[in-house]
Design a protein around this motif. Structure first.
Motif, mmCIF file in Angstrom:
data_model
loop_
_atom_site.group_PDB
_atom_site.id
_atom_site.type_symbol
_atom_site.label_atom_id
_atom_site.label_comp_id
_atom_site.label_asym_id
_atom_site.label_seq_id
_atom_site.Cartn_x
_atom_site.Cartn_y
_atom_site.Cartn_z
ATOM 1 N N ASP A 1 42.686 39.363 39.081
ATOM 2 C CA ASP A 1 41.591 38.391 38.565
ATOM 3 C C ASP A 1 42.584 37.220 37.941
ATOM 4 N N VAL B 1 42.089 33.202 39.043
ATOM 5 C CA VAL B 1 41.914 32.379 38.178
ATOM 6 C C VAL B 1 42.749 31.016 37.928
ATOM 7 N N PRO C 1 35.577 33.551 43.874
ATOM 8 C CA PRO C 1 35.088 34.664 43.407
ATOM 9 C C PRO C 1 34.977 35.813 44.752
ATOM 10 N N ARG D 1 36.572 36.408 38.088
ATOM 11 C CA ARG D 1 36.387 35.883 39.387
ATOM 12 C C ARG D 1 36.317 37.221 40.126
#
Length: 249
Positions: A1, A5, A11, A44
């Motif tokens: 994640d 980012v 996402p 995300r």
């Protein structure tokens, strides 16, 4: 994640269940609760599940599932069920029902009124040697694109006939929103009196066609034919062009 980012990736939502029924539902709820805990703090990455629910009865076995899933993706639902999702602080996904209507005015209404976060659909299908490989033997028809032996992307008739017209309506609505926001920003800048009148007229026209389109959301139920909204589609285009002209004069 964190990697997503850092690289500004889109996402991603991992699907945890596919229409569980009966004894499968408590298992899906337990799985959702575990992943809900794992998703805390992630920016995300989230977890979803495909299911259906109407009403808001706590005794409904799907009630707890809608509360546990960070993003329930519903195919059959009503406003009461969406209220259960909202009360639990979860995101709302829309699943199945791919048609000329559900990818256009109706989808924009769900986004504006119910904060639709994701539209779940079969986008691609890889052709394999076993003709019975596809789930329910339907994905070749329902997905957006198939691949051939050369690896080319071949659009399905379903995509070309059903989804593209609706998606084009959605794009028109997004562009109208954008042009209205730009026009209102220009208007707030105290333009000359003549330009102010032009902007005000263009904004009023854009808002009028938006209201008319919103009244057509019942078309998602299939009660209308594509030709029934030809005037509204033309109106959207005219409103967009009028707003652009009013801002650039």
């Amino acid at each position: 994640d964190a990697h997503a980012v850092a690289n500004n990736w889109a996402p991603v939502a991992y699907n945890l269940c596919d229409e569980p029924i009966g004894a499968q539902i408590p298992v899906a709820v337990a799985t959702a609760k575990i992943h809900r805990e794992a998703a805390k703090g992630l920016e995300r990455t989230t977890f979803m599940g495909a299911t259906s629910m109407t009403g808001s009865d706590p005794k409904d076995p799907h009630y707890e599932l809608l509360q546990a899933l960070p993003m329930p993706a519903l195919t059959l639902f009503d406003e009461d069920a969406l209220g259960v999702i909202k009360a639990a602080g979860n995101a709302f996904g829309y699943y199945n029902g791919g048609s000329r209507w559900t990818f256009g005015f109706y989808m924009k209404m769900l986004k504006d009124r119910h904060a639709l976060a994701l539209r779940l659909n079969w986008h691609f299908n890889v052709a394999v040697g076993n003709p019975y490989y596809a789930l329910d033997c339907r994905e070749d028809d329902y997905c957006w694109f198939n691949t051939n032996a050369r690896g080319d992307m071949v659009p399905s008739l379903s995509f070309l006939q059903e989804m593209v017209p609706g998606l084009n309506d959605y794009r028109r609505l997004l562009e109208l929103d954008r042009q209205l926001a730009l026009a209102k920003k220009d208007l707030a800048g105290s333009p000359a009196a003549a330009k102010k009148l032009v902007l005000e007229a263009a904004i009023a026209g854009g808002e009028k066609i938006t209201a008319k389109v919103n009244a057509l959301r019942a078309g998602a139920e299939g009660s209308k034919s594509p030709s029934d909204v030809d005037a509204e589609r033309a109106g959207l285009t005219a409103a967009i062009l009028a707003l652009i002209e009013a801002r650039t004069k």
